[in-house]
Design a protein around this motif. Structure first.
Motif, mmCIF file in Angstrom:
data_model
loop_
_atom_site.group_PDB
_atom_site.id
_atom_site.type_symbol
_atom_site.label_atom_id
_atom_site.label_comp_id
_atom_site.label_asym_id
_atom_site.label_seq_id
_atom_site.Cartn_x
_atom_site.Cartn_y
_atom_site.Cartn_z
ATOM 1 N N TRP A 43 42.149 26.136 33.117
ATOM 2 C CA TRP A 43 43.038 26.338 31.966
ATOM 3 C C TRP A 43 42.265 26.233 30.661
ATOM 4 O O TRP A 43 42.566 26.950 29.713
ATOM 5 C CB TRP A 43 44.152 25.308 31.953
ATOM 6 C CG TRP A 43 45.305 25.601 32.862
ATOM 7 C CD1 TRP A 43 45.705 26.816 33.342
ATOM 8 C CD2 TRP A 43 46.204 24.644 33.403
ATOM 9 N NE1 TRP A 43 46.800 26.666 34.147
ATOM 10 C CE2 TRP A 43 47.126 25.345 34.202
ATOM 11 C CE3 TRP A 43 46.319 23.274 33.302
ATOM 12 C CZ2 TRP A 43 48.151 24.712 34.884
ATOM 13 C CZ3 TRP A 43 47.342 22.652 33.978
ATOM 14 C CH2 TRP A 43 48.252 23.357 34.757
ATOM 15 N N VAL A 48 45.330 31.981 29.949
ATOM 16 C CA VAL A 48 46.298 33.001 30.353
ATOM 17 C C VAL A 48 46.830 32.762 31.772
ATOM 18 O O VAL A 48 47.917 33.233 32.105
ATOM 19 C CB VAL A 48 45.689 34.421 30.202
ATOM 20 C CG1 VAL A 48 44.642 34.676 31.257
ATOM 21 C CG2 VAL A 48 46.766 35.479 30.251
ATOM 22 N N GLU A 51 50.545 31.595 32.716
ATOM 23 C CA GLU A 51 51.700 32.478 32.869
ATOM 24 C C GLU A 51 52.029 32.747 34.334
ATOM 25 O O GLU A 51 53.076 33.298 34.641
ATOM 26 C CB GLU A 51 51.438 33.798 32.145
ATOM 27 C CG GLU A 51 51.234 33.623 30.651
ATOM 28 C CD GLU A 51 50.805 34.907 29.972
ATOM 29 O OE1 GLU A 51 50.799 35.977 30.618
ATOM 30 O OE2 GLU A 51 50.466 34.838 28.778
ATOM 31 N N GLN A 57 48.324 29.975 40.310
ATOM 32 C CA GLN A 57 47.359 29.296 39.440
ATOM 33 C C GLN A 57 46.288 28.587 40.267
ATOM 34 O O GLN A 57 45.103 28.677 39.952
ATOM 35 C CB GLN A 57 48.069 28.278 38.554
ATOM 36 C CG GLN A 57 48.906 28.894 37.469
ATOM 37 C CD GLN A 57 49.597 27.850 36.623
ATOM 38 O OE1 GLN A 57 49.131 26.719 36.512
ATOM 39 N NE2 GLN A 57 50.710 28.224 36.017
#
Length: 68
Positions: A43, A48, A51, A57
């Motif tokens: 991060w 980005v 999102e 992630q």
């Protein structure tokens, strides 16, 4: 057929690598804590991915870390 090896040169604007910190997991550190550390690092470099969904992630962070 053989192909000569190629090197991809750095591009302007490439991410600058952060210094690697080595975790020494203690007895109370589980996979969730390690995943949190991994996500925090990615991060910081690539906000980005926030999102994406949680599962995506973690997958993206693991994949990008594996490329190093």
């Amino acid at each position: 057929m053989t192909v000569p090896a190629a090197t991809i040169p750095a591009m302007p604007g490439d991410l600058v690598p952060l210094p690697a910190r080595v975790l020494s997991p203690g007895p109370g550190v589980g996979p969730a804590a390690l995943a949190g550390e991994l996500l925090g690092r990615v991060w910081a470099e690539l906000p980005v991915i926030g999102e994406l969904g949680e599962r995506e992630q973690v997958l993206v962070a693991a994949w990008l870390t594996g490329l190093r």
